[in-house]
Design an enzyme around this catalytic site. Sequence first.
Site, short mmCIF file in Angstrom:
data_model
loop_
_atom_site.label_atom_id
_atom_site.label_comp_id
_atom_site.label_asym_id
_atom_site.label_seq_id
_atom_site.Cartn_x
_atom_site.Cartn_y
_atom_site.Cartn_z
N GLY A 30 -2.70 -34.82 -2.99
CA GLY A 30 -2.77 -35.70 -1.83
C GLY A 30 -1.38 -36.15 -1.43
N ARG A 50 -4.47 -28.99 -2.24
CA ARG A 50 -4.99 -29.16 -3.60
C ARG A 50 -5.29 -27.80 -4.23
NH1 ARG A 50 -5.70 -34.48 -4.74
NH2 ARG A 50 -6.12 -35.91 -3.01
N ASP A 62 -1.25 -35.79 -11.40
CA ASP A 62 -1.64 -35.12 -12.66
C ASP A 62 -2.13 -33.69 -12.44
OD1 ASP A 62 -3.79 -36.22 -11.36
OD2 ASP A 62 -4.77 -36.98 -13.16
N THR A 77 1.72 -40.45 -6.73
CA THR A 77 0.34 -40.79 -6.37
C THR A 77 0.28 -42.23 -5.90
OG1 THR A 77 -1.89 -41.27 -7.17
CG2 THR A 77 -0.20 -41.16 -8.84
N ASP A 119 -2.21 -43.91 -6.24
CA ASP A 119 -3.10 -44.58 -7.19
C ASP A 119 -2.35 -45.23 -8.37
OD1 ASP A 119 -5.08 -43.67 -5.59
OD2 ASP A 119 -6.04 -42.36 -7.06
N ASP A 156 -1.55 -44.07 -11.23
CA ASP A 156 -2.26 -43.91 -12.49
C ASP A 156 -1.74 -42.77 -13.37
OD1 ASP A 156 -3.09 -41.81 -10.94
OD2 ASP A 156 -5.23 -42.08 -11.27
N ARG A 173 -9.13 -43.65 -7.56
CA ARG A 173 -10.20 -42.81 -8.11
C ARG A 173 -10.57 -43.24 -9.54
NH1 ARG A 173 -12.40 -37.92 -7.43
NH2 ARG A 173 -11.36 -37.68 -5.43
O1 F6P Z 1 -5.21 -39.03 -5.59
C1 F6P Z 1 -5.01 -40.05 -4.68
C2 F6P Z 1 -6.18 -40.23 -3.79
O2 F6P Z 1 -5.63 -41.02 -2.81
C3 F6P Z 1 -7.43 -40.82 -4.43
O3 F6P Z 1 -7.42 -42.21 -4.54
C4 F6P Z 1 -8.50 -40.35 -3.49
O4 F6P Z 1 -9.75 -40.29 -4.11
C5 F6P Z 1 -8.02 -39.01 -3.09
O5 F6P Z 1 -6.62 -39.04 -3.17
C6 F6P Z 1 -8.47 -38.58 -1.72
O6 F6P Z 1 -7.99 -37.30 -1.49
P1 F6P Z 1 -8.22 -36.41 -0.20
O7 F6P Z 1 -7.03 -36.58 0.65
O8 F6P Z 1 -8.34 -35.03 -0.73
O9 F6P Z 1 -9.46 -36.90 0.49
#
Ligand code: F6P
Length: 354
Positions: free
Chosen positions: A10, A72, A103, A125, A127, A129, A171
């Site tokens: 992401g 991804r 990760d 990230t 997040d 995390d 997440r």
């Molecule tokens: O990994 C970071 C994140 O922002 C998560 O919190 C979330 O679930 C995910 O990416 C959403 O990703 P996408 O852009 O693929 O919808």
Amino acid sequence: MKIGVLTGGGDCPGLNAVIRAVVRKGIFHYRDEFVGFLEGWRGLIEDKNTPLNLDSIAGILPRGGTILRTSRTNPSKRPDGVERCLKTIAAHKLDALVAIGGDDTLSVAQRLHEQGAKVVGVPKTIDNDLGGTDYTFGFDTACNIACEAIDRVHTTAEAHNRVMVVEVMGRDAGWIALYSGIAGGADVILIPERPFNIDKVAESLRQRHERGRYFSIVVVAEGAKFATDKGAPTVQDMGKDEFGHAKLGGIANTLAKEIEQRTGYETRAVVLGHIQRGGSPTAFDRVLATRYGLGAIDMVHRGEFGCMAALKSNRIVSVTLKEAISKNRVVDDEMIEIAAGLFQELSVKEVAVK
Ligand code: F6P
């Protein structure tokens, strides 16, 4: 040296600041040459590349997203994916590869490193995390956006005597919910680390309103779980990405209905979603991302491959990719105690199921 750079997973505010720092220090201080691979690992599998030089990085510091775009893509899930990555590295005669990602991206970097590729990672990230580092860039920007949204929601909640449920990203870890919830003065904060009892949430809100308050703000991380659901988060659909992650989102809507049913208070839901990932990085994230980029290019020249630039006690250090991807850095008990200290009855701790 000839060095490849890619951004995977992401996107995140600050990616361009990392790219800029890597390229500037590489060119100015080491006389390196760069090639950018487009759309994460897809760029290496398909050899989709672009020149990366002082011209291509001009003016990108304040820009969100990533000039290298991202995806991804998981090479392990593509026919000969890993071998094709290694072939592209050899075809370009790369001396090193800088992989900027979370990760998932860094687990691929580790796999390539095990196969002999010279890879250095940079942690990314919103997040926050990722293991091995105290902070990831993008987190501060996401928290500021979420905090501003909570402030705005506050005034309309107050005007209408409503409960407002604000869903933020996160997440596996509730860092954004906790930080933006504390900063925005939320009355309940729900995080993935502590499955919550909805009756206790409703009871907490009732007690607050009995004390004379006539509106409330609930901040919930997308990955938070109802205790009754045996640890399953709310998903948008059952489809999964190439790293096996379901699309999360929507818990705020369910939560709003459940709260309204139990309390009789009019309740609305707001899902912030990708707004938290878009736009310009904060000054803090620009500086952090720049420090990571400078750290990564220095690591390349020190030959610290299979490692990631990390922030520990406000110093940029090198940790192994293995350490970084070994486990998620979830919200710890100490941080939960800090949040809990602010509330009378309403807290991540009190409404959580132990
Ligand atoms: O990994 C970071 C994140 O922002 C998560 O919190 C979330 O679930 C995910 O990416 C959403 O990703 P996408 O852009 O693929 O919808």
